[in-house]
Design a protein around this motif. Structure first.
Motif, PDB file in Angstrom:
ATOM      1  N   THR A   8      20.072  13.207  -1.217  1.00 63.83           N
ATOM      2  CA  THR A   8      19.155  13.460   0.098  1.00 63.83           C
ATOM      3  C   THR A   8      17.685  13.185  -0.041  1.00 63.83           C
ATOM      4  N   LYS A   9      17.269  13.773  -1.227  1.00 64.48           N
ATOM      5  CA  LYS A   9      15.652  13.486  -1.385  1.00 64.48           C
ATOM      6  C   LYS A   9      15.657  11.905  -1.506  1.00 64.48           C
ATOM      7  N   LEU A  10      16.454  11.301  -2.207  1.00 72.42           N
ATOM      8  CA  LEU A  10      15.979   9.694  -2.046  1.00 72.42           C
ATOM      9  C   LEU A  10      16.111   9.225  -0.857  1.00 72.42           C
ATOM     10  N   THR A  11      17.263   9.448  -0.197  1.00 75.67           N
ATOM     11  CA  THR A  11      17.469   9.144   1.402  1.00 75.67           C
ATOM     12  C   THR A  11      16.259   9.343   2.297  1.00 75.67           C
ATOM     13  N   ALA A  12      15.639  10.699   2.153  1.00 67.94           N
ATOM     14  CA  ALA A  12      14.447  10.811   2.917  1.00 67.94           C
ATOM     15  C   ALA A  12      13.144   9.978   2.193  1.00 67.94           C
ATOM     16  N   ALA A  13      13.069  10.115   0.948  1.00 68.15           N
ATOM     17  CA  ALA A  13      11.933   9.087   0.485  1.00 68.15           C
ATOM     18  C   ALA A  13      12.060   7.532   0.967  1.00 68.15           C
ATOM     19  N   VAL A  14      13.438   7.096   1.083  1.00 63.91           N
ATOM     20  CA  VAL A  14      13.453   5.703   1.562  1.00 63.91           C
ATOM     21  C   VAL A  14      13.162   5.552   3.109  1.00 63.91           C
ATOM     22  N   SER A  15      13.556   6.536   3.881  1.00 62.96           N
ATOM     23  CA  SER A  15      13.201   6.696   5.267  1.00 62.96           C
ATOM     24  C   SER A  15      11.796   6.698   5.576  1.00 62.96           C
ATOM     25  N   LYS A  16      10.997   7.651   4.785  1.00 65.34           N
ATOM     26  CA  LYS A  16       9.489   7.466   4.798  1.00 65.34           C
ATOM     27  C   LYS A  16       8.926   6.369   4.350  1.00 65.34           C
ATOM     28  N   LEU A  17       9.318   5.501   3.241  1.00 65.71           N
ATOM     29  CA  LEU A  17       8.950   4.166   2.879  1.00 65.71           C
ATOM     30  C   LEU A  17       9.075   3.406   3.932  1.00 65.71           C
ATOM     31  N   ARG A  18      10.284   3.389   4.698  1.00 61.50           N
ATOM     32  CA  ARG A  18      10.308   2.386   5.859  1.00 61.50           C
ATOM     33  C   ARG A  18       9.567   2.541   7.049  1.00 61.50           C
ATOM     34  N   GLY A  19       9.290   4.007   7.146  1.00 61.42           N
ATOM     35  CA  GLY A  19       8.365   4.151   8.198  1.00 61.42           C
ATOM     36  C   GLY A  19       6.864   3.870   7.998  1.00 61.42           C
ATOM     37  N   LEU A  20       6.430   3.934   6.513  1.00 55.49           N
ATOM     38  CA  LEU A  20       5.130   3.338   6.153  1.00 55.49           C
ATOM     39  C   LEU A  20       4.987   1.930   6.405  1.00 55.49           C
ATOM     40  N   LYS A  21       6.178   1.155   6.048  1.00 64.74           N
ATOM     41  CA  LYS A  21       6.239  -0.267   5.991  1.00 64.74           C
ATOM     42  C   LYS A  21       6.113  -0.667   7.528  1.00 64.74           C
ATOM     43  N   LEU A  22       6.720  -0.173   8.366  1.00 70.00           N
ATOM     44  CA  LEU A  22       6.734  -0.217   9.781  1.00 70.00           C
ATOM     45  C   LEU A  22       5.354  -0.323  10.258  1.00 70.00           C
ATOM     46  N   ARG A  23       4.592   0.862   9.968  1.00 66.93           N
ATOM     47  CA  ARG A  23       3.004   1.093  10.463  1.00 66.93           C
ATOM     48  C   ARG A  23       2.326   0.155   9.566  1.00 66.93           C
ATOM     49  N   LEU A  24       2.667  -0.165   8.609  1.00 64.46           N
ATOM     50  CA  LEU A  24       1.670  -1.245   7.947  1.00 64.46           C
ATOM     51  C   LEU A  24       1.932  -2.617   8.477  1.00 64.46           C
ATOM     52  N   GLU A  25       3.067  -2.765   8.836  1.00 65.17           N
ATOM     53  CA  GLU A  25       3.148  -4.093   9.527  1.00 65.17           C
ATOM     54  C   GLU A  25       2.632  -4.045  10.880  1.00 65.17           C
ATOM     55  N   GLU A  26       2.778  -3.043  11.595  1.00 67.07           N
ATOM     56  CA  GLU A  26       1.893  -3.170  13.044  1.00 67.07           C
ATOM     57  C   GLU A  26       0.481  -3.212  12.916  1.00 67.07           C
ATOM     58  N   ARG A  27      -0.207  -2.643  11.764  1.00 63.21           N
ATOM     59  CA  ARG A  27      -1.470  -2.568  11.679  1.00 63.21           C
ATOM     60  C   ARG A  27      -1.872  -4.098  11.143  1.00 63.21           C
ATOM     61  N   ASN A  28      -0.979  -4.487  10.525  1.00 61.14           N
ATOM     62  CA  ASN A  28      -1.263  -5.887   9.943  1.00 61.14           C
ATOM     63  C   ASN A  28      -1.440  -6.927  11.073  1.00 61.14           C
ATOM     64  N   GLU A  29      -0.554  -6.611  12.147  1.00 54.75           N
ATOM     65  CA  GLU A  29      -0.363  -7.473  13.214  1.00 54.75           C
ATOM     66  C   GLU A  29      -1.751  -7.256  14.098  1.00 54.75           C
ATOM     67  N   ILE A  30      -2.269  -6.127  14.114  1.00 53.86           N
ATOM     68  CA  ILE A  30      -3.258  -5.696  15.067  1.00 53.86           C
ATOM     69  C   ILE A  30      -4.459  -6.376  14.341  1.00 53.86           C
TER      70      ILE A  30
END
Length: 332
Positions: A8-30
Motif C-alpha cells: 500500500t505504501k509503495l503504491t502510494a509512493a509510486v502514485s506520488k512519483l507519477r504525479g511529480l513526473k507529470l508536473r515536471l513534464e508540464e513545467r518543462n513544456e512551459i
C-alpha cells in the motif's frame, strides 16, 4: 509492517512519483515555450537596423496595438490581430488570458480563484509587500457581515484576517470596526467598505499587482506613446491663434486629447542641418528621406541640381529621387 501495508505504501509512493513526473513534464513544456519566445524576441530586436527601420517600426506598432486590446481584456480580437500579423511570439496573449480569467471572476464577485492565484505567486507577492490577498480576505469578511452572519464572520476573522495583524495592523483594526455597523450605515468611514464599488477596486488592485509581477507598465505602450507625442506637439503658439493647418493641434480632437498634458517648451531649441550646418526653420524647412533622416531644403535642393534630381543620404549612402522627400513640420 506487513506485506500488504508495504504494498500500500509503495503504491502510494509510486502514485506520488507519477504525479511529480507529470508536473515536471508540464513545467518543462512551459519553460521550453518561454525560452522559444525569448529567443524569438531577441532575434526580433537584433533585426533592427537603418535599412529596415520603417518595417521594424511598423511591427512595433502592431505589437502595441495587440497589447492595447489585451489590456482591455478583448482577448479574442487581440488573438486574431496577432495571428493576422503573425506575431504570436512577440506578444503575451497567454499571460493576459490568465489575468482576464481572474478579472472575470472578480466581476462576478467570486474570490477563490484570485486567492488561488495569490497562493501560487505568494513568494513574489510578499517581496512586493502586496496587500492584494489581504484585501481579498477583507472583502470576503465584509460579505459575511453583509448577510448578517456574525458567528461565521468571527471565525473567518480569526482564521484568515488575524494572521495579517503583524503586517497590516491599522487596516485590520479598521475593518474589525465594521462589526459595529450595518450595511446601511451612514458613517462614511465604514459605509465605503460595504459599497459595491469595492469590487471594482479589487479588479484595479489585481491589475496593479499582476503588472508588477510580470514587469508590465500600468499604462499601455499606446497611451504612453500617444501622450509623449502630444506633449511634444503641444505648444503655447497652438493656443494663441498662430496654429498652422499642418499642425495636428489645429483640430479640436487633438486639443481634447491633450487637455491634461503639459506644454512643450521649444523656445531655446534649434535644428541644425547635418549637411549645410545651417538652422532649419520655416524658411528652410527640413525634408525627410525615405530612410527617416532629415536635412534642410536648401542643402537637398543644391545636391539635386545637376544630379538628375537624385539625393544621396550622407549618413547611409541611400539614394532616392527628390519626389520621394516629405516636408517635416517644425514646432516653434
Amino acid at each position: 509492517m506487513s506485506g500488504d501495508q508495504a504494498v500500500t505504501k509503495l503504491t502510494a509512493a509510486v502514485s506520488k512519483l507519477r504525479g511529480l513526473k507529470l508536473r515536471l513534464e508540464e513545467r518543462n513544456e512551459i519553460e521550453t515555450l518561454q525560452l522559444q519566445r525569448c529567443r524569438t524576441r531577441l532575434d526580433h530586436l537584433g533585426t533592427a537596423s537603418v535599412g529596415n527601420l520603417k518595417e521594424w517600426n511598423d511591427m512595433k506598432l502592431k505589437r502595441i496595438l495587440v497589447d492595447y486590446f489585451l489590456r482591455k481584456c478583448d482577448i479574442v480580437f487581440a488573438t486574431k490581430l496577432a495571428e493576422t500579423y503573425n506575431i504570436q511570439d512577440l506578444v503575451d496573449i497567454d499571460v493576459f488570458l490568465e489575468a482576464k480569467e481572474i478579472i472575470d471572476f472578480l466581476h462576478n464577485k467570486e474570490i477563490p480563484p484570485a486567492l488561488a492565484w495569490c497562493a501560487e505567486n505568494r513568494i513574489r507577492l510578499n517581496k512586493f509587500k502586496s496587500k492584494f490577498e489581504f484585501h481579498l480576505r477583507r472583502q470576503e469578511f465584509i460579505e459575511l457581515l453583509r448577510i448578517d452572519n456574525l458567528s461565521l464572520a468571527v471565525d473567518y476573522a480569526q482564521n484568515y484576517l488575524a494572521p495579517w495583524g503583524a503586517t497590516f495592523r491599522e487596516e485590520l483594526e479598521h475593518v474589525m470596526g465594521a462589526f459595529a455597523f450595518s450595511v446601511n450605515t451612514e458613517c462614511e468611514t465604514y459605509k465605503v467598505l460595504f459599497e459595491e464599488k469595492q469590487w471594482d477596486y479589487l479588479v484595479e488592485d489585481f491589475k496593479r499587482e499582476f503588472h508588477r509581477l510580470f514587469g508590465i507598465t500600468n499604462e499601455s505602450p499606446l497611451d504612453i506613446h500617444l501622450q509623449a507625442g502630444l506633449t511634444v506637439l503641444k505648444t503655447l503658439s497652438c493656443y494663441e491663434g498662430n496654429c498652422p493647418k499642418e499642425d495636428p493641434f489645429s483640430q479640436a480632437g487633438f486639443r481634447k486629447l491633450a487637455e491634461q498634458l503639459p506644454f512643450s517648451n521649444h523656445r531655446s531649441s534649434k535644428l541644425i542641418c547635418y549637411i549645410s550646418k545651417q538652422p532649419m526653420d520655416h524658411l528652410n524647412r527640413p525634408l525627410v528621406l525615405p530612410n527617416g533622416y532629415a536635412y534642410s531644403t536648401m542643402a537637398l535642393l543644391s545636391m539635386a541640381v545637376g544630379n538628375e534630381n537624385e539625393i544621396t543620404c550622407p549618413r547611409t549612402g541611400d539614394v532616392c529621387h527628390i519626389s520621394e522627400l516629405v516636408f517635416a513640420h517644425i514646432i516653434l
